[in-house]
Enzyme design. Structure first.
Site, short mmCIF file in Angstrom:
data_model
loop_
_atom_site.label_atom_id
_atom_site.label_comp_id
_atom_site.label_asym_id
_atom_site.label_seq_id
_atom_site.Cartn_x
_atom_site.Cartn_y
_atom_site.Cartn_z
N ASN A 169 22.46 29.32 -73.93
CA ASN A 169 23.59 30.42 -74.11
C ASN A 169 22.95 31.43 -75.26
O ASN A 169 23.46 32.50 -75.34
CB ASN A 169 24.84 29.78 -74.55
N HIS B 264 35.25 26.58 -84.33
CA HIS B 264 35.92 26.18 -83.02
C HIS B 264 35.29 24.76 -82.42
O HIS B 264 34.25 24.93 -82.00
CB HIS B 264 35.95 27.14 -81.98
N GLN C 246 35.57 32.43 -64.53
CA GLN C 246 37.12 31.98 -64.72
C GLN C 246 37.73 32.68 -65.84
O GLN C 246 38.97 33.18 -65.43
CB GLN C 246 37.14 30.33 -65.15
N ALA D 87 32.02 37.14 -65.20
CA ALA D 87 33.20 37.66 -64.25
C ALA D 87 33.80 35.98 -63.70
O ALA D 87 33.85 35.98 -62.50
CB ALA D 87 32.98 38.43 -63.26
P1 A3D Z 1 32.25 30.40 -65.92
O1 A3D Z 1 33.44 30.25 -64.84
O2 A3D Z 1 31.14 29.39 -65.72
O3 A3D Z 1 31.83 31.94 -66.10
C1 A3D Z 1 30.64 32.31 -66.70
C2 A3D Z 1 30.09 33.44 -65.96
O4 A3D Z 1 29.00 33.98 -66.66
C3 A3D Z 1 29.47 33.28 -64.72
O5 A3D Z 1 30.09 33.93 -63.68
C4 A3D Z 1 28.25 33.37 -64.65
O6 A3D Z 1 27.31 34.12 -63.47
C5 A3D Z 1 27.78 34.40 -66.07
N1 A3D Z 1 26.62 34.59 -66.55
C6 A3D Z 1 25.63 33.72 -66.75
N2 A3D Z 1 24.79 34.23 -67.16
C7 A3D Z 1 25.00 35.63 -67.44
C8 A3D Z 1 24.32 36.77 -67.95
N3 A3D Z 1 22.86 36.62 -68.35
N4 A3D Z 1 24.87 38.03 -68.13
C9 A3D Z 1 26.14 38.02 -67.50
N5 A3D Z 1 27.00 36.92 -66.78
C10 A3D Z 1 26.39 35.63 -66.91
O7 A3D Z 1 32.87 30.16 -67.44
P2 A3D Z 1 34.36 30.35 -68.22
O8 A3D Z 1 34.65 31.70 -67.78
O9 A3D Z 1 35.25 29.38 -67.79
O10 A3D Z 1 34.00 30.13 -69.55
C11 A3D Z 1 33.16 31.31 -70.30
C12 A3D Z 1 32.67 30.89 -71.67
O11 A3D Z 1 33.71 30.77 -72.70
C13 A3D Z 1 32.03 29.39 -71.75
O12 A3D Z 1 30.92 29.55 -72.64
C14 A3D Z 1 33.08 28.49 -72.16
O13 A3D Z 1 32.45 27.53 -72.79
C15 A3D Z 1 33.66 29.41 -73.17
N6 A3D Z 1 35.04 29.24 -73.58
C16 A3D Z 1 35.33 29.49 -74.88
C17 A3D Z 1 36.60 29.23 -75.36
C18 A3D Z 1 37.02 29.41 -76.84
O14 A3D Z 1 37.88 29.13 -77.29
C19 A3D Z 1 36.00 30.14 -77.75
C20 A3D Z 1 37.49 28.70 -74.46
C21 A3D Z 1 37.17 28.51 -73.13
C22 A3D Z 1 35.95 28.64 -72.74
#
Ligand code: A3D
Length: 319
Positions: free
Chosen positions: A95, A175, A12, A10
């Site tokens: 991860n 990617h 960004q 939950a």
């Molecule tokens: P962020 O805002 O850090 O959110 C990640 C959430 O995951 C946090 O709230 C954590 O508490 C939660 N979390 C950690 N461990 C667990 C677990 N075991 N079970 C459930 N929740 C957990 O990150 P974000 O939302 O900005 O990005 C999330 C992911 O997307 C990251 O790995 C980024 O690198 C990836 N991402 C991928 C793309 C692609 O195009 C593939 C683009 C942008 C970001």
């Protein structure tokens, strides 16, 4: 009956996904996070906008997988970002552990869900997710190509001063730095982008710059934000995949899908055009590639394989 989408993570992207799904009234939403307060807080905040926006869905936050039971769609963004001093393999190790926990959490509670993975490093994490969960390969897919293609189209539209709607394109492969902008499949107002260069309407150097900027599109935003990475466009891209599945739109979308021979690739997840409908990935679409596109895609395939080999070294279960 209303559909149910569970968002694992939950942060960004998870929060933005929840907001977009609510505004579109696509489904009821369960926001799951190990940080329970974040999931509950964001769910409550979005719910409180319902009377202003006029949407009618249920949204809740939790840290209990039971609450995600019988989801129609699951979108995974759980993970940690790379921090200073952390190697790529350190991040991969962390991860992979998180994705194993997620796989264990969803495989029995939502065995029929369409599962979209967004956590990085994308191609390897989605492959690991499928292996850890044992869910059908046509129901486990990675989001990246829609975002990468959208970035490419946007940059091109800005350069040519034309609407993004008039641009068709595809960015395929892994990617990361090796993603491939398919120039022979890129059309502007129905005309091949390569012909625009021949006609002097676009400089080759400008196109090269746009291809490069697309590859580092994520890093450009990380640098600007200083904290965190892109989340609006990644969330919009994830929602497009979920919607095509839930509404059986059978859209052709570039996604990380499991290949079994297509594009000369066996048993690997890679960004390719797929059809998403009510049966998940209903078809892997193979397109003709010219020699340059083929060479670039092979380079990308090698990079994904190399990273997956690193994952296998971290966890032999993936071998
Ligand atoms: P962020 O805002 O850090 O959110 C990640 C959430 O995951 C946090 O709230 C954590 O508490 C939660 N979390 C950690 N461990 C667990 C677990 N075991 N079970 C459930 N929740 C957990 O990150 P974000 O939302 O900005 O990005 C999330 C992911 O997307 C990251 O790995 C980024 O690198 C990836 N991402 C991928 C793309 C692609 O195009 C593939 C683009 C942008 C970001």
């Amino acid at each position: 009956m209303k559909k149910k989408i569970s968002l694992i993570g939950a942060g960004q992207i998870g929060g933005t996904l929840a907001h977009l799904i609510a505004l579109k009234e696509l489904a009821d939403v369960v926001l799951f996070d190990v940080a329970e307060g974040i999931a509950k807080g964001k769910a409550l905040d979005i719910a409180q906008s319902s009377s202003v926006e006029g949407f009618n869905i249920n949204i809740s936050g939790t840290n209990n997988y039971e609450d995600t039971k019988d989801s129609d769609v699951i979108i995974i963004t759980a993970g940690v970002p790379r921090k200073a001093g952390m190697t790529r393999d350190d991040l991969l190790g962390i991860n992979l552990k998180i994705i194993k926990q997620v796989a264990d959490g969803i495989k029995n509670t939502s065995p029929n869900a369409f599962v979209i993975c967004i956590t990085n490093p994308l191609d390897v994490i989605v492959m690991a997710l499928q292996k850890y969960s044992g869910l059908p390969k046509n129901m486990v897919v990675g989001m990246a190509g829609i975002l990468d293609t959208s970035r490419f189209k946007y940059f091109l539209s800005q350069e040519l001063n034309i609407s993004v709607k008039k641009i068709e394109s595809l960015v395929l492969g892994g990617h990361g730095d090796t993603m491939v902008s398919m120039l022979n499949h890129t059309k502007v107002d129905g005309k091949l982008v390569l012909d625009l260069i021949k006609e002097g309407k676009l400089k080759k150097e400008s196109l090269d710059r746009i291809v490069q900027r697309t590859k580092s599109g994520g890093a450009e935003i990380v640098k600007l934000l200083e904290k965190g990475s892109a989340f609006y466009a990644p969330a919009a891209s994830g929602v497009e995949m979920a919607e095509s599945y839930l509404k059986d739109l059978k859209k052709q979308l570039p996604c990380a899908a499991h290949l079994k021979g297509e594009y000369g690739v066996n048993n690997l997840y890679l960004g390719v055009p797929v059809i998403i409908g009510k049966n998940g990935i209903e078809k892997i679409v193979t397109i003709d590639l010219n020699d340059i596109e083929k060479k670039n895609l092979e380079h990308s395939i090698s990079a994904v394989k190399e990273l997956f080999d690193a994952a296998k070294k971290i966890d032999s279960f993936l071998g």
